[in-house]
Design a protein around this motif. Structure first.
Motif, mmCIF file in Angstrom:
data_model
loop_
_atom_site.group_PDB
_atom_site.id
_atom_site.type_symbol
_atom_site.label_atom_id
_atom_site.label_comp_id
_atom_site.label_asym_id
_atom_site.label_seq_id
_atom_site.Cartn_x
_atom_site.Cartn_y
_atom_site.Cartn_z
ATOM 1 N N ASP A 177 0.927 -1.330 -0.130
ATOM 2 C CA ASP A 177 0.092 0.003 0.214
ATOM 3 C C ASP A 177 0.812 1.300 -0.033
ATOM 4 O OD1 ASP A 177 1.026 -0.512 2.371
ATOM 5 O OD2 ASP A 177 -0.736 0.184 3.533
ATOM 6 N N GLN A 178 2.129 1.140 -0.361
ATOM 7 C CA GLN A 178 3.151 2.382 -0.058
ATOM 8 C C GLN A 178 3.466 2.804 -1.317
ATOM 9 O OE1 GLN A 178 6.306 2.019 2.497
ATOM 10 N NE2 GLN A 178 7.322 3.690 2.039
ATOM 11 N N ARG A 179 3.241 3.981 -1.979
ATOM 12 C CA ARG A 179 3.393 4.570 -2.990
ATOM 13 C C ARG A 179 4.800 5.403 -3.247
ATOM 14 N NH1 ARG A 179 -1.448 7.518 -5.236
ATOM 15 N NH2 ARG A 179 -2.333 5.284 -6.103
ATOM 16 N N GLN A 187 6.301 14.660 2.451
ATOM 17 C CA GLN A 187 5.186 14.595 1.242
ATOM 18 C C GLN A 187 4.425 16.090 1.444
ATOM 19 O OE1 GLN A 187 3.018 11.068 0.170
ATOM 20 N NE2 GLN A 187 4.165 10.019 1.867
ATOM 21 N N VAL A 188 4.368 16.423 2.496
ATOM 22 C CA VAL A 188 3.597 17.586 2.791
ATOM 23 C C VAL A 188 4.374 18.835 2.662
ATOM 24 C CG1 VAL A 188 2.772 19.028 4.784
ATOM 25 C CG2 VAL A 188 1.993 16.839 4.629
ATOM 26 N N ALA A 189 5.660 18.928 2.909
ATOM 27 C CA ALA A 189 6.771 20.029 2.550
ATOM 28 C C ALA A 189 6.883 20.020 1.026
ATOM 29 C CB ALA A 189 7.927 19.579 3.105
ATOM 30 N N ILE A 254 -2.978 17.950 0.853
ATOM 31 C CA ILE A 254 -2.421 17.568 2.044
ATOM 32 C C ILE A 254 -3.590 16.927 2.781
ATOM 33 C CG2 ILE A 254 -1.789 18.234 4.467
ATOM 34 C CD1 ILE A 254 -0.467 20.578 3.097
ATOM 35 N N GLU A 255 -4.791 17.284 2.801
ATOM 36 C CA GLU A 255 -5.765 16.467 3.696
ATOM 37 C C GLU A 255 -6.084 15.100 2.943
ATOM 38 O OE1 GLU A 255 -8.873 19.276 3.531
ATOM 39 O OE2 GLU A 255 -8.172 20.373 5.464
ATOM 40 N N HIS A 256 -5.982 15.124 1.529
ATOM 41 C CA HIS A 256 -6.478 14.015 0.909
ATOM 42 C C HIS A 256 -5.035 12.837 1.439
ATOM 43 C CE1 HIS A 256 -7.170 11.153 -2.365
ATOM 44 N NE2 HIS A 256 -6.191 11.181 -2.754
ATOM 45 N N LEU A 257 -3.874 13.487 1.200
ATOM 46 C CA LEU A 257 -2.830 12.548 1.749
ATOM 47 C C LEU A 257 -2.841 12.084 3.136
ATOM 48 C CD1 LEU A 257 0.108 11.634 1.014
ATOM 49 C CD2 LEU A 257 0.931 13.785 2.417
ATOM 50 N N LEU A 258 -3.348 12.945 4.091
ATOM 51 C CA LEU A 258 -3.451 12.495 5.651
ATOM 52 C C LEU A 258 -4.611 11.831 6.247
ATOM 53 C CD1 LEU A 258 -1.904 15.848 7.001
ATOM 54 C CD2 LEU A 258 -0.505 13.560 6.655
#
Ligand SMILES: Nc1nc2c(ncn2[C@@H]2O[C@H](COP(=O)(O)OP(=O)(O)OP(=O)(O)O)[C@@H](O)[C@H]2O)c(=O)[nH]1
Ligand SMILES: [Mg+2]
Length: 286
Positions: A177-179, A187-189, A254-258
């Motif tokens: 599951d890791q991309r 990733q956020v930065a 960022i919200e999608h990522l977290l």
């Protein structure tokens, strides 16, 4: 099970990161129309039933100008040491020239297969694509040459299959599951930096770096570093308009990522000559 690593090399701006994202089927690396967007090695993981292809996205080749670009160059050199193949990316929209030949010398001297991706063929005349393919084919002893468009997805599946074919038998290196191999903080930065790059011009994009200070359940705090007071004025914008816009664009991603809503707090700070500061560069993963 086949698995292995493929280094993605090419001049700045030819679309290496866009191509890695297309091959991975989701966002791994940030993209911009400014050269030298990618500053560090980022692994993009492509999982299949019987394979795991790890694409190693790299900074575009260049002549080192300062500590940062020297470190970027070293990253590229090191990445070539332990890969199963190289994906050499060219832009069909630009003249294939000295910059590409400089990289060709390096990648064709490695003892691994080189697959050439002639990218950005969307909306080009077939005759022009044919000419560019002919020029590309003279760069070295390639294993395969694929005209593709990372933007439209044209040719991506065939290219992915070609790369998987080149992998040896081996284990999965990443959980299924890791991309990407970046931490959530990094990733956020990178997402914040992507939005800052899109909104700035000339020397400013190159002077920007981003570091996440806090990644909480509700609050994400990040610093945007620039090198001079005048760059800070530009990035802050009139009454804070520019930094607000950066935040507005970055927050949904960022919200999608977290996977949850966040309050994004961005601060623009002057850090003179940060591109020569080994310690900060280390912290930024460059
Ligand atoms: N038309 C078109 N544009 C593309 C394509 N692929 C990438 N681009 C554009 O090319 C520009 C550079 O893309 P990147 O993926 O950031 O290029 P890169 O090679 O990773 O660049 P560096 O990280 O700076 O070395 C962006 O504006 C992309 O949108 C494509 O297939 N077609
Ligand atoms: Mg890139």
């Amino acid at each position: 099970m086949r698995s292995g690593f493929v280094a993605v090399a090419g001049r700045p701006n030819v679309g290496k990161s866009t191509l890695v994202n297309a091959l991975a089927g989701g966002k791994v690396a940030i993209v911009s129309d400014k050269p030298q967007t990618t500053r560090r090695r980022i692994a993009g993981v492509v999982n299949g039933d019987d394979h795991q292809l790890v694409l190693v996205d790299l900074p575009g080749f260049q002549r080192p100008l300062d500590t940062m670009t020297e470190r970027m160059q070293r990253t590229v050199d090191q990445a070539f040491e332990d890969v199963d193949a190289v994906l050499f990316v060219l832009s069909a929209r630009d003249r294939i020239g000295a910059g590409d030949r400089f990289i060709a010398e390096r990648v064709f001297s490695l003892s691994v297969p080189v697959v050439i991706a002639l990218n950005k063929v969307d909306r080009l005349k077939p005759s022009h694509i044919a000419t560019q393919m002919d020029t590309a084919s003279k760069l070295g002893n390639f294993h395969a040459l694929h005209p593709v468009s990372a933007k439209t997805g044209d040719g991506i599946e065939a290219l992915r299959d070609e790369l998987v074919e080149l992998l040896p038998e081996g284990p999965a290196y990443f959980p299924p599951d890791q991309r990407s191999d970046l931490t959530p903080e990094d990733q956020v930065a990178e997402l914040v930096r992507e939005k800052a790059l899109a909104l700035t011009r000339e020397e400013v994009p190159h002077a920007i770096s981003v570091e996440v200070e806090e990644l909480g359940e509700k609050v994400v705090r990040a610093n945007i570093y620039v090198e001079t007071e005048s760059q800070k004025q530009i990035v802050v914008g009139r009454g804070g308009a520019m930094v607000r816009e950066i935040g507005t664009r970055a927050r949904p991603e960022i919200e999608h990522l977290l996977g949850h809503p966040v309050f994004l707090e961005l601060q623009v700070k002057v850090r003179p000559r940060w591109r020569r500061d080994e310690r900060l560069l280390e912290r930024l993963g460059i």
